[in-house]
Design an enzyme around this catalytic site. Structure first.
Site, PDB file in Angstrom:
ATOM      1  N   HIS A 209       4.759  -5.418   6.360  1.00 17.36           N
ATOM      2  CA  HIS A 209       4.993  -3.986   6.601  1.00 17.36           C
ATOM      3  C   HIS A 209       4.911  -3.608   8.074  1.00 17.36           C
ATOM      4  O   HIS A 209       5.169  -2.477   8.424  1.00 17.36           O
ATOM      5  CB  HIS A 209       3.976  -3.145   5.825  1.00 17.36           C
ATOM      6  CG  HIS A 209       2.608  -3.186   6.430  1.00 17.36           C
ATOM      7  ND1 HIS A 209       1.756  -4.242   6.248  1.00 17.36           N
ATOM      8  CD2 HIS A 209       1.950  -2.327   7.244  1.00 17.36           C
ATOM      9  CE1 HIS A 209       0.633  -4.022   6.901  1.00 17.36           C
ATOM     10  NE2 HIS A 209       0.718  -2.865   7.523  1.00 17.36           N
TER      11      HIS A 209
HETATM   12  C1  UD1 Z   1       0.558   2.480   8.737  1.00 22.58           C
HETATM   13  C2  UD1 Z   1      -0.196   2.063   9.994  1.00 22.58           C
HETATM   14  C3  UD1 Z   1      -0.413   0.554   9.982  1.00 22.58           C
HETATM   15  C4  UD1 Z   1      -1.105   0.129   8.702  1.00 22.58           C
HETATM   16  C5  UD1 Z   1      -0.331   0.640   7.498  1.00 22.58           C
HETATM   17  C6  UD1 Z   1      -1.089   0.345   6.250  1.00 22.58           C
HETATM   18  C7  UD1 Z   1       0.205   3.363  12.018  1.00 22.58           C
HETATM   19  C8  UD1 Z   1       0.854   3.378  13.337  1.00 22.58           C
HETATM   20  N1  UD1 Z   1       0.554   2.368  11.194  1.00 22.58           N
HETATM   21  O1  UD1 Z   1       1.828   1.862   8.778  1.00 22.58           O
HETATM   22  O2  UD1 Z   1      -1.247   0.188  11.077  1.00 22.58           O
HETATM   23  O3  UD1 Z   1      -1.169  -1.278   8.684  1.00 22.58           O
HETATM   24  O4  UD1 Z   1      -0.169   2.057   7.600  1.00 22.58           O
HETATM   25  O5  UD1 Z   1      -0.256   0.290   5.149  1.00 22.58           O
HETATM   26  O6  UD1 Z   1      -0.582   4.219  11.720  1.00 22.58           O
HETATM   27  N2  UD1 Z   1       6.063   5.807   3.435  1.00 22.58           N
HETATM   28  C9  UD1 Z   1       6.307   6.204   2.140  1.00 22.58           C
HETATM   29  N3  UD1 Z   1       5.257   6.678   1.412  1.00 22.58           N
HETATM   30  C10 UD1 Z   1       4.006   6.813   1.911  1.00 22.58           C
HETATM   31  C11 UD1 Z   1       3.768   6.417   3.232  1.00 22.58           C
HETATM   32  C12 UD1 Z   1       4.804   5.919   3.980  1.00 22.58           C
HETATM   33  O7  UD1 Z   1       7.417   6.105   1.648  1.00 22.58           O
HETATM   34  O8  UD1 Z   1       3.108   7.252   1.173  1.00 22.58           O
HETATM   35  C13 UD1 Z   1       7.186   5.244   4.223  1.00 22.58           C
HETATM   36  C14 UD1 Z   1       7.934   6.298   5.031  1.00 22.58           C
HETATM   37  O9  UD1 Z   1       9.264   5.960   5.022  1.00 22.58           O
HETATM   38  C15 UD1 Z   1       7.360   6.096   6.422  1.00 22.58           C
HETATM   39  C16 UD1 Z   1       7.074   4.608   6.457  1.00 22.58           C
HETATM   40  O10 UD1 Z   1       6.669   4.280   5.144  1.00 22.58           O
HETATM   41  O11 UD1 Z   1       8.263   6.487   7.429  1.00 22.58           O
HETATM   42  C17 UD1 Z   1       5.996   4.210   7.433  1.00 22.58           C
HETATM   43  O12 UD1 Z   1       4.810   4.942   7.197  1.00 22.58           O
HETATM   44  P1  UD1 Z   1       3.763   5.176   8.379  1.00 22.58           P
HETATM   45  O13 UD1 Z   1       2.599   5.925   7.900  1.00 22.58           O
HETATM   46  O14 UD1 Z   1       4.463   5.708   9.587  1.00 22.58           O
HETATM   47  O15 UD1 Z   1       3.341   3.734   8.809  1.00 22.58           O
HETATM   48  P2  UD1 Z   1       3.017   2.442   7.943  1.00 22.58           P
HETATM   49  O16 UD1 Z   1       4.122   1.485   8.109  1.00 22.58           O
HETATM   50  O17 UD1 Z   1       2.608   2.846   6.584  1.00 22.58           O
HETATM   51  N1  UDP Z   2      -3.047  -3.866  -0.896  1.00 23.78           N
HETATM   52  C1  UDP Z   2      -2.969  -3.250  -2.139  1.00 23.78           C
HETATM   53  N2  UDP Z   2      -1.765  -3.280  -2.798  1.00 23.78           N
HETATM   54  C2  UDP Z   2      -0.669  -3.894  -2.288  1.00 23.78           C
HETATM   55  C3  UDP Z   2      -0.763  -4.496  -1.022  1.00 23.78           C
HETATM   56  C4  UDP Z   2      -1.959  -4.461  -0.354  1.00 23.78           C
HETATM   57  O1  UDP Z   2      -3.950  -2.710  -2.635  1.00 23.78           O
HETATM   58  O2  UDP Z   2       0.377  -3.888  -2.950  1.00 23.78           O
HETATM   59  C5  UDP Z   2      -4.320  -3.801  -0.163  1.00 23.78           C
HETATM   60  C6  UDP Z   2      -4.849  -5.121   0.331  1.00 23.78           C
HETATM   61  O3  UDP Z   2      -5.665  -5.708  -0.647  1.00 23.78           O
HETATM   62  C7  UDP Z   2      -5.614  -4.734   1.573  1.00 23.78           C
HETATM   63  C8  UDP Z   2      -4.908  -3.498   2.067  1.00 23.78           C
HETATM   64  O4  UDP Z   2      -4.073  -3.067   1.020  1.00 23.78           O
HETATM   65  O5  UDP Z   2      -6.945  -4.376   1.281  1.00 23.78           O
HETATM   66  C9  UDP Z   2      -4.114  -3.845   3.283  1.00 23.78           C
HETATM   67  O6  UDP Z   2      -3.274  -2.786   3.600  1.00 23.78           O
HETATM   68  P1  UDP Z   2      -2.027  -2.984   4.536  1.00 23.78           P
HETATM   69  O7  UDP Z   2      -1.579  -4.391   4.497  1.00 23.78           O
HETATM   70  O8  UDP Z   2      -1.060  -1.930   4.149  1.00 23.78           O
HETATM   71  O9  UDP Z   2      -2.606  -2.561   5.953  1.00 23.78           O
HETATM   72  P2  UDP Z   2      -3.354  -3.374   7.118  1.00 23.78           P
HETATM   73  O10 UDP Z   2      -4.555  -4.015   6.563  1.00 23.78           O
HETATM   74  O11 UDP Z   2      -2.368  -4.337   7.698  1.00 23.78           O
HETATM   75  O12 UDP Z   2      -3.651  -2.295   8.098  1.00 23.78           O
END
Ligand code: UD1
Ligand code: UDP
Length: 434
Positions: A209
């Site tokens: 992601h």
């Molecule tokens: C964010 C964090 C990342 C973290 C991740 C955990 C930042 C800069 N990034 O990334 O460090 O590892 O969360 O998962 O804060 N979207 C949905 N539904 C949701 C949320 C997001 O569809 O509930 C989609 C949207 O298209 C959005 C994209 O995901 O534009 C990215 O979401 P965003 O919160 O900007 O960053 P993450 O990639 O989730």
């Molecule tokens: N996770 C989850 N469901 C999923 C994928 C990940 O519950 O389908 C959990 C995973 O066990 C971990 C956390 O989400 O605890 C990690 O989140 P993510 O990879 O989105 O963010 P990061 O840790 O890279 O910030």
């Protein structure tokens, strides 16, 4: 001033998961807190499911900021939090990790002169093109309390000038979470395997992601080609983040993954269950690297750096980057040598913590004397740094910033310290140097 009321701020999947132990302990200790959810993540599968499974309290405020550019998202969170701070007047703000929610919480608190506490402080990938690295650096720079999960994280903080009096090594809260839910996860994992028609340790689990992987079409294509190739020989299960699905769809890449078992984002117990029974995991996630380390699942990290070097040191995680051939070769190698890798891997609890991080964080928050920032009215003109053989007990304005053993290696443990990096007024330090 001692802490009277705490504002806990979170807004994404990993924060909901990793703050759970802090909530459990704040409740147990009867500490007054208010929970603010930024709404950076808003889909049920990325937010509410974790509240339910990990027994999080209902947020008092949901800022509901949703998606946007980094600036839009951070700014909206800051504007919402400013109002929440005015309303609840907490004596400390706490946030965990490295998302836009965290940097927004840190900056808003700092500008409102409310002490900020950062959980999972001191992690560094040393790659400032990662948005998360900027968020970590900024959050740590303005934090009054840095809860470092590991000794290495504490050492990183020392070298950015955070005085050791502000650093508390707690272990990582993910260890507490895994201790609490390992058994439930096993049960859920068995159910998932039945549903998917898979045998234990017979499949590769994939998650990606990261912005640098999903928003770079070349990299995403390379990753997809690697997963497709692997899926021709071994089942690949891929619970995909919505960001990833959007990008795959945009580049018409979903068809190339037809042999991959694509799933919606999973609940925590279901995901941990699938991880627990995976042969190996391919990921760019921070949290998954830690969980796989704790569950002893060989990990290939699809990145060129990691802010979790402890998982590599433990011998269970390898950085393989994003090139197709390298990933494919490393995957089949890891599958073949799986037992050997597991046998030689060290116990990750030695690196990541023993499962009492939530308690340590909540107790420190409850007991700490956190000074509300005040203007510096000292008349000493200079603050400088010096290395001394002993701390300077009588130098009121001096702070120990880092400690070293006799070989010059930085240490986080005061009992091993032989030399001290001190920050203080020049005139005071000169007295001690002569
Ligand atoms: C964010 C964090 C990342 C973290 C991740 C955990 C930042 C800069 N990034 O990334 O460090 O590892 O969360 O998962 O804060 N979207 C949905 N539904 C949701 C949320 C997001 O569809 O509930 C989609 C949207 O298209 C959005 C994209 O995901 O534009 C990215 O979401 P965003 O919160 O900007 O960053 P993450 O990639 O989730
Ligand atoms: N996770 C989850 N469901 C999923 C994928 C990940 O519950 O389908 C959990 C995973 O066990 C971990 C956390 O989400 O605890 C990690 O989140 P993510 O990879 O989105 O963010 P990061 O840790 O890279 O910030």
């Amino acid at each position: 001033m001692s802490i009277r009321s705490i504002m806990v701020v979170a807004g994404t999947r990993p924060e909901a998961i990793k703050l759970a132990p802090a909530f459990w302990w704040l409740e147990k200790l009867g500490v007054d807190y208010v929970f603010v959810w930024s709404g950076q993540h808003y889909d049920y599968e990325l937010s509410r499911v974790f509240f339910e499974q990990l027994k999080l309290p209902e947020p008092a405020v949901d800022l509901d900021v949703r998606s946007g550019t980094h600036a839009e998202q951070s700014a909206k969170i800051m504007m919402g939090l400013e109002k929440a701070l005015d309303k609840y007047k907490p004596t400390v703000v706490v946030a965990q990790g490295d998302t836009n929610t965290v940097v927004a919480a840190a900056l808003t608190a700092a500008k409102k002169l409310v002490p900020f506490a950062h959980v999972e402080a001191g992690l560094r990938s040393w790659d400032r093109t990662m948005p998360e690295e900027i968020n970590r650096i900024v959050a740590d720079a303005v934090a009054h309390l840095c809860f470092a999960p590991t000794a290495l994280a504490a050492v990183n903080l020392m070298h950015e000038g955070v005085p050791i009096s502000r650093i508390h090594i707690t272990g990582n809260t993910i260890v507490d979470v895994i201790h609490s839910y390992r058994d439930i996860a096993s049960e859920e994992g068995e159910k998932m395997l039945k549903e998917l028609g898979l045998q234990p340790h017979s499949y590769v689990l994939v998650t990606i992601h990261r912005q640098e992987n999903t928003d770079n079409p070349e990299r995403l294509q390379s990753l997809v080609k690697a997963f497709a190739k692997i899926s021709r020989r071994v089942p690949v299960v891929f619970p995909a983040h919505p960001r990833t699905v959007n990008r795959l769809r945009g580049l018409d890449l979903l068809e190339s993954l037809k042999d991959v078992r694509m799933l919606k984002p999973l609940g925590y117990f279901q995901f941990l269950g699938l991880l627990r029974y995976a042969a190996i995991v391919l990921t760019d996630s921070g949290g998954v690297q830690e969980e796989a380390c704790l569950l002893k699942i060989p990990t290939l990290t699809l990145r060129y750096n990691t802010e979790r070097p402890e998982t590599v040191m433990a011998g269970i995680n390898r950085l393989v980057g994003t090139e197709e051939e390298r990933i494919v070769t490393a995957t089949f190698d890891a599958l073949e040598r799986r037992e050997e890798i597991i046998k030689h891997a060290k116990n990750c609890e030695e690196f990541l913590g023993r499962g009492d991080a939530g308690q340590k964080i909540a107790k420190t928050l409850a007991d700490a004397n956190v000074e509300v920032p005040t203007a510096d009215t000292r008349t000493d003109p200079y603050i400088t740094y010096a290395i001394l053989n002993a701390p300077t007990p009588n130098c009121g304005n001096c702070e120990i910033v880092a400690m070293y053993d006799e070989t010059g290696l930085a240490v986080e443990d005061v009992t091993k310290a032989k030399k001290y990096l001190i920050r203080g007024p020049l005139t005071e330090l000169l007295k001690w140097l002569r």
